[in-house]
Design an enzyme around this catalytic site. Structure first.
Site, short mmCIF file in Angstrom:
data_model
loop_
_atom_site.label_atom_id
_atom_site.label_comp_id
_atom_site.label_asym_id
_atom_site.label_seq_id
_atom_site.Cartn_x
_atom_site.Cartn_y
_atom_site.Cartn_z
N LEU A 29 -28.74 25.28 34.10
CA LEU A 29 -28.88 25.57 32.67
C LEU A 29 -28.78 24.28 31.86
CD1 LEU A 29 -29.22 27.63 30.42
CD2 LEU A 29 -26.75 27.92 30.37
N ILE B 94 -8.10 1.78 19.75
CA ILE B 94 -7.44 2.82 20.55
C ILE B 94 -7.57 2.56 22.05
CG2 ILE B 94 -7.29 5.33 20.90
CD1 ILE B 94 -6.40 4.25 18.12
N GLU C 141 -3.47 20.53 22.61
CA GLU C 141 -4.30 21.62 23.11
C GLU C 141 -3.66 22.34 24.29
OE1 GLU C 141 -7.60 19.17 24.26
OE2 GLU C 141 -7.37 19.81 26.32
N HIS D 142 -16.64 9.31 15.95
CA HIS D 142 -17.56 10.31 16.52
C HIS D 142 -18.94 10.20 15.91
CE1 HIS D 142 -13.43 11.74 16.95
NE2 HIS D 142 -13.83 12.12 18.14
N CYS E 179 -10.25 6.91 17.29
CA CYS E 179 -10.18 7.17 18.73
C CYS E 179 -10.87 6.00 19.44
CB CYS E 179 -10.85 8.51 19.03
SG CYS E 179 -10.48 9.15 20.69
N CYS F 71 -20.68 19.49 30.49
CA CYS F 71 -19.76 19.99 31.51
C CYS F 71 -18.75 18.91 31.86
CB CYS F 71 -20.54 20.32 32.79
SG CYS F 71 -21.78 21.58 32.52
N1 GLN Z 1 -7.56 5.04 25.26
C1 GLN Z 1 -8.59 6.01 25.26
C2 GLN Z 1 -9.86 5.42 24.69
O1 GLN Z 1 -9.75 4.57 23.84
C3 GLN Z 1 -8.19 7.20 24.44
C4 GLN Z 1 -9.26 8.25 24.43
C5 GLN Z 1 -8.82 9.55 23.81
O2 GLN Z 1 -7.91 9.61 23.02
N2 GLN Z 1 -9.48 10.61 24.15
O3 GLN Z 1 -10.94 5.81 25.04
ZN ZN Z 2 -8.45 9.94 20.76
#
Ligand code: GLN
Ligand code: ZN
Length: 760
Positions: A17, A432, A606, A695, A727, A517
């Protein structure tokens, strides 16, 4: 005793799929072909259920993107911004809701996690002027078709209370006032389905949570009276999962439905209470085969529940089912030929779980005298006696953890003083962890994995990337650097591959959303660290710069939440083993001279169970695991953590208990709204609210980040504010990440100058 599953994974054994959807989106496959492939998959899944010996095949579990979206379309609850798409071809319209319409610049429906799973659904929107034209869905057609093909169909719908609870109302709109419009659409739908089947599954997992408002709950009885009437004598199965019914038990048993389905995996304890109040004309479906893991059931344990139910209400009133939809487990364990036998033998994916249900019925009907029972016991026993399952040194170490291992040497205020030697500027800038995963990096990793590259060449290639990444960060003028995570394909898999007790499936894919996935690692045995996992890379990065390089680890809770964990041990105990492994890595980094270490807990929120009591228990051990991993260092070493979400007002006290020195969090998308929570709660450590959304490919301007920083400074004293993106940057291109970070640094320089002035 009838048997059934709540749903089969849509995606296909070979992710057929996924391939079809992606080709369709790229205009390489026609709508007709996509529908043809779907029809074939559906029929194949029905066949699997029937061949396994199940009485029903489930219809409506299959979705081209998401079942909540399907329900939204069936209800015709299309938000007004999609009106321009209404005349498009049906599939185009459907995917516009799911993925947005780039052409017309219409954003998709929002996506969020389905209860406490890793599956994401599309959030219905209730708008004042929303359109409520009942849409179509192939469910009725499919039910008819399945029947014609000789299957016994059981269509499955998401119930009105769950749908509305999860829907998001625009401000000023009272969503529950729309219940009276939703219900007639359900009635019509049920009336269309009923002639072609004898049982309809209506799912109300919201009954296993505390989310259902009491005002809505008061209407439950009346609404279900209407829905039952609409079925014209056919059975409605009120289906609950992901936990015990707890305070909604009364509602469920008074629903007037012919069958109640309860989760016997996540709500094992509820059986007695349910049996005690179950009306005489209500049958009970026991969800005894776990839909959320990859392991064979413990037949003896499952059968004891069946026997308890049968002895109280009689066998004719008991059905056997999966605990929830099998959507959350991979398709077929028979594909996993490369795994060691003692692991493979214990595995059951969706195909095998169907067979387990039929076998459990057969064993029960044979009075317990059945070869399959003995065989199951033998397999489970081999697992427990396998040396990897129980490593004495790991167990002893875990048992000897005391509260002293969960605490830093000093309280935060004292540590703060001990960390001034790091000499960081006001509003330190950092990232991050990950930097763009370029095609070159991915190619190197792939070549290496396939044996087309020597160890030395691979190490050289990654070091090259690290060097490049450090140089760029120096040029940007960031204060705390990272090595960029080029060696990691995935933040959990990378560590899992180096730890004892983890293994990896070849084809254990699970749908995360749409065509996406994931293939979670499997924890099958005791977890321990074999050797340092990150030290060489980080040290190499540090050797290239005078600025501090931050060590980068994945935390124990996130490792656990994003893996399939063994089921012969408490999750908290598995987590503790992982925490000890990470603790060793933290200490090795410190010893090697890395004095800022980040332990990501992206999944902490989560993993939280749905009811308050269970959530408390979870948070207690989850926070302890983080503390165990992070607290073995000197006061002068700075521990960071990172979290990927912003809705944590409710768990802020627990975040504080993690006792990290610095926390970075997502917040730019909410316009720094979450900072209110931090002021109210009086969080004392340092915070880096993400100042831009990674994002999106958009490059934020200096001005907007200055604005966000000003806002942040209204809540967090400047001495405690860090500056970073939301992130990791691994999904971005350098063309986006570099200028975005450049603007971020420029914004900080401006705010620093302003702060210096204003404090004169
Ligand atoms: N250290 C990870 C990164 O920078 C953290 C990713 C995340 O929080 N999902 O990709
Ligand atoms: Zn993150």
């Amino acid at each position: 005793m009838l048997t059934h599953i709540l749903g089969f994974p849509s995606i296909g054994k070979q992710r057929e799929l996924k391939q079809a959807l992606e080709s369709f989106w790229q205009n390489k496959l026609s709508a007709e072909s996509l529908l043809e492939i779907s029809a074939k998959l559906k029929k194949h899944h029905w066949r699997i259920q029937k061949d396994a010996g199940l009485d029903y095949v489930t219809i409506g579990d299959f979705s081209l993107y998401d079942r909540m979206l399907d329900m939204t379309c069936m209800l015709g609850a299309i938000p007004p911004r999609f009106i321009p798409c209404l005349d498009d071809r049906p599939l185009g319209r459907y995917f516009s809701l799911a993925r947005g319409d780039g052409w017309r610049n219409i954003p998709a429906l929002e996506m969020t996690k389905w209860f406490d799973t890793n599956y994401h659904y599309l959030v219905p929107e209730i708008d004042a002027g929303g359109l409520w034209v009942a849409g179509e869905h192939p469910m009725a057609e499919d039910t008819k078709r399945a029947k014609e093909l000789g299957f016994s169909p059981k269509p499955a719908l998401i119930g009105p209370f769950t749908w509305l609870t999860l829907a998001k109302a625009r401000s000023g709109v009272l969503k529950w006032s729309r219940l009276k419009e939703v219900v007639p659409v359900y009635e019509k739908l049920l009336a269309r389905l009923a002639p072609h089947c004898d049982c309809i599954q209506i799912e109300e997992p919201v009954l296993c949570t505390e989310f259902l408002p009491s005002k809505a709950a008061r209407q439950f009885h009346d609404v279900y009276a209407l829905l039952n009437a609409a079925c014209g004598g056919k059975k409605l199965m009120l289906t609950t999962y992901f936990g015990p019914l707890a305070r909604n038990l009364e509602l469920a048993v008074a629903s007037g439905c012919a069958i109640l389905h309860i989760d016997m995996v996540r709500g094992r304890e509820q059986l007695g209470a349910v049996l005690a109040v179950l009306p005489g004309d209500m049958a009970l479906s026991l969800g005894i085969v776990d839909g959320r893991n990859i392991w064979k059931s413990d037949y003896a344990k499952a059968l004891s529940l069946v026997e308890q139910a049968v002895s109280e209400i009689g066998g004719e009133r008991v059905l056997l089912g999966s605990s929830c939809s099998l959507l959350h487990c991979p398709v077929d364990a028979a594909e996993e030929k490369a795994l060691p036998e003692h692991i493979r033998n214990r595995m059951a994916f969706a195909v095998q779980k169907c067979a387990e249900l039929a076998t459990l019925r057969d064993i029960h009907e044979s009075g317990g005298n059945h070869a399959a029972l003995a065989e199951n016991m033998a397999i489970l026993r081999t697992a427990t006696v396998h040396p990897d399952s129980h490593i004495k040194a790991v167990r002893q170490r875990s048992a000897s953890v005391t509260s002293a291992h969960l605490a830093r040497q000093s309280a935060y205020s004292k540590r703060r003083a001990a960390q001034t030697w790091l000499n960081l500027p006001l509003l330190p800038t950092t990232t991050i962890g990950s930097f763009p995963q370029t095609a070159a990096i991915r190619k190197a990793r792939l070549d290496y994995r396939k044996g087309g590259m020597t160890d030395a060449d691979y190490i050289a290639a990654i070091k090259n990337e690290i060097k490049d990444c450090i140089e760029r960060q120096e040029k940007l003028g960031l204060d705390v650097l990272v090595h960029g995570e080029a060696e990691r394909n995935d933040m959990v898999e990378y560590f899992g591959q180096q730890l004892g007790g983890f293994c990896f499936t070849r084809n254990g894919w699970v749908q995360s959303y749409g065509s996406r996935c994931v293939k979670p690692p499997v924890i099958y045995g005791d977890v321990y660290r074999k050797r340092p996992m990150t030290v060489d890379w980080i040290l190499y990065a540090q050797s290239l710069t005078q600025k501090p390089v931050k060590g980068m680890l994945t935390g124990p809770v996130t490792m656990l939440c994003w893996s399939f964990a063994r089921d012969d041990m408490e999750r908290s105990d598995v987590c503790k083993q992982i925490a000890l492994a990470i603790r060793d890595e933290v200490q090795d980094l410190e010893r090697a001279g890395i004095r800022i270490i980040q332990i990501d807990e992206a999944a902490l929120r989560e993993g939280m169970p749905l009811t308050r009591f269970e959530a408390e228990t979870y948070l207690q051990w989850a926070v302890d695991a983080f503390r165990l991993a992070s607290s073995g260092v000197e006061d002068s070493t700075q521990i960071h953590t990172h979290m990927c979400y912003s809705e944590f007002n409710a768990i802020l006290p627990w975040i504080a208990k993690m006792d990290a020195d610095v926390i970075s969090i997502e917040s730019s998308r909410s316009g720094m709204k979450l900072l209110d929570a931090f002021t109210e709660f009086h969080y004392q450590a340092e915070i880096g609210p993400g100042v831009y959304d990674i994002h999106s490919p958009r490059i934020p301007t200096v001005e907007e980040m200055v604005e966000l920083l000003r806002k942040a400074l209204g809540h967090i004293p400047k001495e405690r504010l860090w500056v970073n993106p939301d992130c990791g940057l691994k999904t971005r291109q350098w063309e986006e990440a570099y200028p975005a970070l450049g603007n971020m640094v420029a914004a900080v320089l401006r705010v620093r100058a302003y702060s210096a002035q204003s404090s004169k």
